[in-house]
Design a protein around this motif. Structure first.
Motif, PDB file in Angstrom:
ATOM      1  N   GLN A 132       0.825  -1.203   0.000  1.00 48.62           N
ATOM      2  CA  GLN A 132       0.000   0.000   0.000  1.00 48.62           C
ATOM      3  C   GLN A 132       0.862   1.257   0.000  1.00 48.62           C
ATOM      4  OE1 GLN A 132      -2.781   1.279  -0.908  1.00 48.62           O
ATOM      5  NE2 GLN A 132      -4.197   0.690   0.759  1.00 48.62           N
ATOM      6  N   VAL A 133       1.876   1.277   0.853  1.00 48.00           N
ATOM      7  CA  VAL A 133       2.768   2.441   0.919  1.00 48.00           C
ATOM      8  C   VAL A 133       3.459   2.647  -0.424  1.00 48.00           C
ATOM      9  CG1 VAL A 133       4.757   3.476   2.067  1.00 48.00           C
ATOM     10  CG2 VAL A 133       3.135   2.114   3.387  1.00 48.00           C
ATOM     11  N   GLU A 134       3.985   1.576  -0.999  1.00 42.57           N
ATOM     12  CA  GLU A 134       4.674   1.668  -2.288  1.00 42.57           C
ATOM     13  C   GLU A 134       3.739   2.190  -3.378  1.00 42.57           C
ATOM     14  OE1 GLU A 134       7.114  -2.341  -1.016  1.00 42.57           O
ATOM     15  OE2 GLU A 134       5.841  -2.358  -2.818  1.00 42.57           O
ATOM     16  N   THR A 135       2.527   1.658  -3.390  1.00 44.66           N
ATOM     17  CA  THR A 135       1.560   2.054  -4.423  1.00 44.66           C
ATOM     18  C   THR A 135       1.231   3.536  -4.350  1.00 44.66           C
ATOM     19  OG1 THR A 135       0.568  -0.155  -4.464  1.00 44.66           O
ATOM     20  CG2 THR A 135      -0.778   1.646  -5.295  1.00 44.66           C
ATOM     21  N   MET A 136       1.010   4.034  -3.147  1.00 45.47           N
ATOM     22  CA  MET A 136       0.644   5.444  -3.001  1.00 45.47           C
ATOM     23  C   MET A 136       1.830   6.361  -3.304  1.00 45.47           C
ATOM     24  SD  MET A 136      -2.033   5.232   0.206  1.00 45.47           S
ATOM     25  CE  MET A 136      -2.512   6.953   0.081  1.00 45.47           C
ATOM     26  N   LEU A 137       3.031   5.934  -2.930  1.00 42.59           N
ATOM     27  CA  LEU A 137       4.217   6.727  -3.261  1.00 42.59           C
ATOM     28  C   LEU A 137       4.419   6.778  -4.768  1.00 42.59           C
ATOM     29  CD1 LEU A 137       6.803   5.574  -0.544  1.00 42.59           C
ATOM     30  CD2 LEU A 137       5.682   7.813  -0.722  1.00 42.59           C
ATOM     31  N   MET A 138       4.274   5.647  -5.437  1.00 41.67           N
ATOM     32  CA  MET A 138       4.423   5.601  -6.889  1.00 41.67           C
ATOM     33  C   MET A 138       3.390   6.493  -7.574  1.00 41.67           C
ATOM     34  SD  MET A 138       5.060   1.495  -7.175  1.00 41.67           S
ATOM     35  CE  MET A 138       4.632   1.395  -8.904  1.00 41.67           C
ATOM     36  N   SER A 143       1.412  10.713 -10.910  1.00 49.77           N
ATOM     37  CA  SER A 143       0.033  11.072 -11.226  1.00 49.77           C
ATOM     38  C   SER A 143      -0.408  12.325 -10.490  1.00 49.77           C
ATOM     39  CB  SER A 143      -0.909   9.915 -10.872  1.00 49.77           C
ATOM     40  OG  SER A 143      -2.260  10.268 -11.090  1.00 49.77           O
ATOM     41  N   ALA A 144      -1.319  13.060 -11.142  1.00 46.51           N
ATOM     42  CA  ALA A 144      -1.937  14.215 -10.492  1.00 46.51           C
ATOM     43  C   ALA A 144      -3.419  13.963 -10.230  1.00 46.51           C
ATOM     44  CB  ALA A 144      -1.783  15.455 -11.381  1.00 46.51           C
ATOM     45  N   SER A 148      -6.040   8.130  -8.170  1.00 44.09           N
ATOM     46  CA  SER A 148      -4.880   7.247  -8.260  1.00 44.09           C
ATOM     47  C   SER A 148      -4.089   7.243  -6.964  1.00 44.09           C
ATOM     48  CB  SER A 148      -3.968   7.692  -9.414  1.00 44.09           C
ATOM     49  OG  SER A 148      -4.643   7.621 -10.640  1.00 44.09           O
ATOM     50  N   ILE A 149      -4.022   8.384  -6.323  1.00 42.76           N
ATOM     51  CA  ILE A 149      -3.224   8.520  -5.106  1.00 42.76           C
ATOM     52  C   ILE A 149      -3.894   7.841  -3.911  1.00 42.76           C
ATOM     53  CG2 ILE A 149      -2.221  10.237  -3.525  1.00 42.76           C
ATOM     54  CD1 ILE A 149      -1.981  12.104  -5.920  1.00 42.76           C
ATOM     55  N   GLN A 222      -2.507   3.365   5.424  1.00 41.99           N
ATOM     56  CA  GLN A 222      -3.765   2.654   5.226  1.00 41.99           C
ATOM     57  C   GLN A 222      -4.943   3.504   5.678  1.00 41.99           C
ATOM     58  OE1 GLN A 222      -4.346  -0.055   3.580  1.00 41.99           O
ATOM     59  NE2 GLN A 222      -6.536   0.109   3.965  1.00 41.99           N
ATOM     60  N   HIS A 223      -4.787   4.180   6.806  1.00 39.97           N
ATOM     61  CA  HIS A 223      -5.848   5.086   7.279  1.00 39.97           C
ATOM     62  C   HIS A 223      -6.080   6.201   6.264  1.00 39.97           C
ATOM     63  CE1 HIS A 223      -8.366   7.272  10.127  1.00 39.97           C
ATOM     64  NE2 HIS A 223      -7.680   8.362   9.818  1.00 39.97           N
ATOM     65  N   LEU A 224      -4.989   6.771   5.730  1.00 45.26           N
ATOM     66  CA  LEU A 224      -5.114   7.821   4.717  1.00 45.26           C
ATOM     67  C   LEU A 224      -5.792   7.277   3.471  1.00 45.26           C
ATOM     68  CD1 LEU A 224      -4.467  10.630   3.519  1.00 45.26           C
ATOM     69  CD2 LEU A 224      -2.201   9.728   2.899  1.00 45.26           C
ATOM     70  N   SER A 225      -5.399   6.095   3.042  1.00 42.14           N
ATOM     71  CA  SER A 225      -5.986   5.498   1.843  1.00 42.14           C
ATOM     72  C   SER A 225      -7.497   5.337   1.982  1.00 42.14           C
ATOM     73  CB  SER A 225      -5.340   4.130   1.587  1.00 42.14           C
ATOM     74  OG  SER A 225      -6.016   3.441   0.556  1.00 42.14           O
ATOM     75  N   GLU A 226      -7.942   4.823   3.111  1.00 39.39           N
ATOM     76  CA  GLU A 226      -9.375   4.608   3.313  1.00 39.39           C
ATOM     77  C   GLU A 226     -10.142   5.927   3.347  1.00 39.39           C
ATOM     78  OE1 GLU A 226     -10.026   2.050   6.667  1.00 39.39           O
ATOM     79  OE2 GLU A 226      -8.496   0.621   6.020  1.00 39.39           O
TER      80      GLU A 226
END
Length: 461
Positions: A132-138, A143-144, A148-149, A222-226
């Protein structure tokens, strides 16, 4: 760890008792831990579990041996197994795709087929908190797009059921430790060590730096993603309502039209998502060279008050602004048909592009509506005709000093360019413009004080 994951599943309602669960297993540490976890809880939850595994044919016998390893473990643990070999190299070349994307497309197509085959409730995948961390950093780097973020979803709809990721609450280290504790000897893919792949670079070079500052970065992210996904779902739903309310969609010609004033009346966050919903509708597949630059040009154009402008998008999609009207269309799909001049029979009816003209004689003329016109039958040269504008067309009307070009009348009325080419123009047999339908009523060159009979014209759309 087992209780931690079950708590996470309950919090996110990932699983129901008595479910049929497909488990995607590659043979690596993450998926083998996932398989062991579900095998451990299957009786408590009364689950039917089926393993699905794919050889991507990218590492010869080595990847085929991974598939065979998973099969052997399933036989040992008395778990149903379905395996396949996917010709990723050929598919990659034929569709001009990168290795990772080609493998993912074929893998998920296989998963989808098995979901329907077994009427499964969910597909469990072994993505973890470090993923999850890797995906959001990438996504942040390349991406803007806020969507996606927002990262990997804990759950999403898939093939009549859902995909679930119960390990997003764990780190890679926790899964490695779990494998050691339960004497699981997973297979290792050597390509995971090569930093030429973007994800591996983030995993090897950047993620350790973040963990030095925050050992619980996976929980924070993960909290940020949700939170981001919840906000995104709500805003996207609102944007969809906005599109339904103000956007006109021509499905036959893949054309979208809306008024800039109505579009701009909504909050910018909805405007931006509505813009992307429109593009997703128009494109069968979003082009790789479609970027935030096009979005910026769109909103720059939306803010301008200039008359007629065009922006070219990838794959021959064009955005035309005609005063307050915005039109997205491909190529010349929105080109208007050529219309031939037609004689108006009196009495009679004529179909015209987008409407119908009715003509008759009357002693009591009616001009109360912009869609009605009347003139003395002796004041004009018959027969009358309906046609489109021509270069040099001019009109006369009461109170006007001299005459005025039809072109200038259209400009003053802010009529979009394509509409001008089909706009109905009524002329007499000498070519004198009598009526620019709905916009301006002219007067015949010959004026009589008394008319016994009038020609009445009515236009209806």
């Amino acid at each position: 760890m087992i209780e931690k994951v079950q708590t996470f599943m309950r919090q996110h309602q990932l699983l129901n008792e008595n479910s049929t669960v497909l488990i995607g297993v590659s043979g690596g540490p993450d998926s083998m831990a996932l398989l062991h976890f579900f095998n451990t809880i299957k009786e408590v939850w009364n689950l039917t579990i089926i393993v699905v595994s794919a050889d991507h044919q990218l590492r010869g016998m080595e990847s085929l041996n991974d598939l065979e390893y998973v099969r052997q473990v399933c036989d040992k643990w008395n778990i149903q197994f379905v395996g396949t070999s996917l010709d990723v190299p050929t598919y990659k070349e034929e569709d001009k795709l990168g290795t990772q994307l080609a493998a993912r497309k074929l893998r998920y197509a296989f998963f989808e087929e098995q979901m329907y085959r077994f009427n499964a409730d969910c597909l469990a995948l072994g993505h973890h908190g470090d993923d999850q961390v890797e995906t959001m950093l990438m996504a942040f780097v390349r991406s803007a797009d806020p969507a996606s973020i927002s990262g990997i979803p804990v759950t999403r709809r898939f093939a009549g059921g859902v995909i679930v990721r119960p390990f997003l609450c764990l780190t890679k280290d926790e899964l490695e430790m779990y494998c050691r504790q339960h004497q699981i000897a997973p297979r290792r893919d050597p390509s995971n060590e090569e930093t030429i792949y973007t994800r591996n670079f983030f995993r090897k070079q950047l993620l350790p730096l973040f963990k030095e500052r925050n050992r619980n970065i996976h929980n924070t992210v993960q909290h940020l993603s949700e939170a981001l996904q919840e906000d995104e779902h709500f805003l996207t739903d609102e944007a969809a309502k906005m599109v339904q309310e103000i956007v006109n969609v021509d499905r036959k010609n893949r054309k979208v039209t809306f008024q800039s004033t109505e579009f701009s009346a909504f909050p910018h966050s909805l405007q931006r998502r509505a813009y992307h919903l429109i593009l997703n509708y128009l494109y069968e597949k979003l082009p790789k060279n479609l970027s935030y630059v096009h979005e910026r040009k769109f909103f720059d154009l939306l803010a301008k008050s200039s008359g007629n402008t065009q922006i070219d998008f990838p794959d021959n999609l064009k955005l035309k602004k005609m005063y307050k009207t915005f039109v997205f269309s491909f190529g010349d799909n929105n080109k208007n048909p050529t219309l031939s001049p037609t004689t108006i029979e009196i009495p009679g009816k004529i179909n015209w592009y987008g409407g119908k003209v009715t003509a008759f004689y009357t002693e009591i003329p009616d001009e109360r509506s912009d869609m009605c016109y009347a003139c003395g039958s002796e004041e004009v040269a018959l027969p009358l005709h309906i046609r489109t504008r021509r270069d040099g067309d001019r009109m006369y009307w009461r109170g006007l000093q001299g005459s005025k070009k039809l072109k200038d009348i259209f400009i003053d009325a802010k009529v979009p360019l394509p509409e001008r080419d089909t706009w109905p123009v009524i002329v007499d047999d000498n070519g004198a413009v009598l009526w620019l339908v709905g916009l301006k009523k002219g007067i015949p060159a010959r004026q009589l004080e008394n008319n016994d009979t009038y020609i009445q014209l009515v236009f209806r759309r």
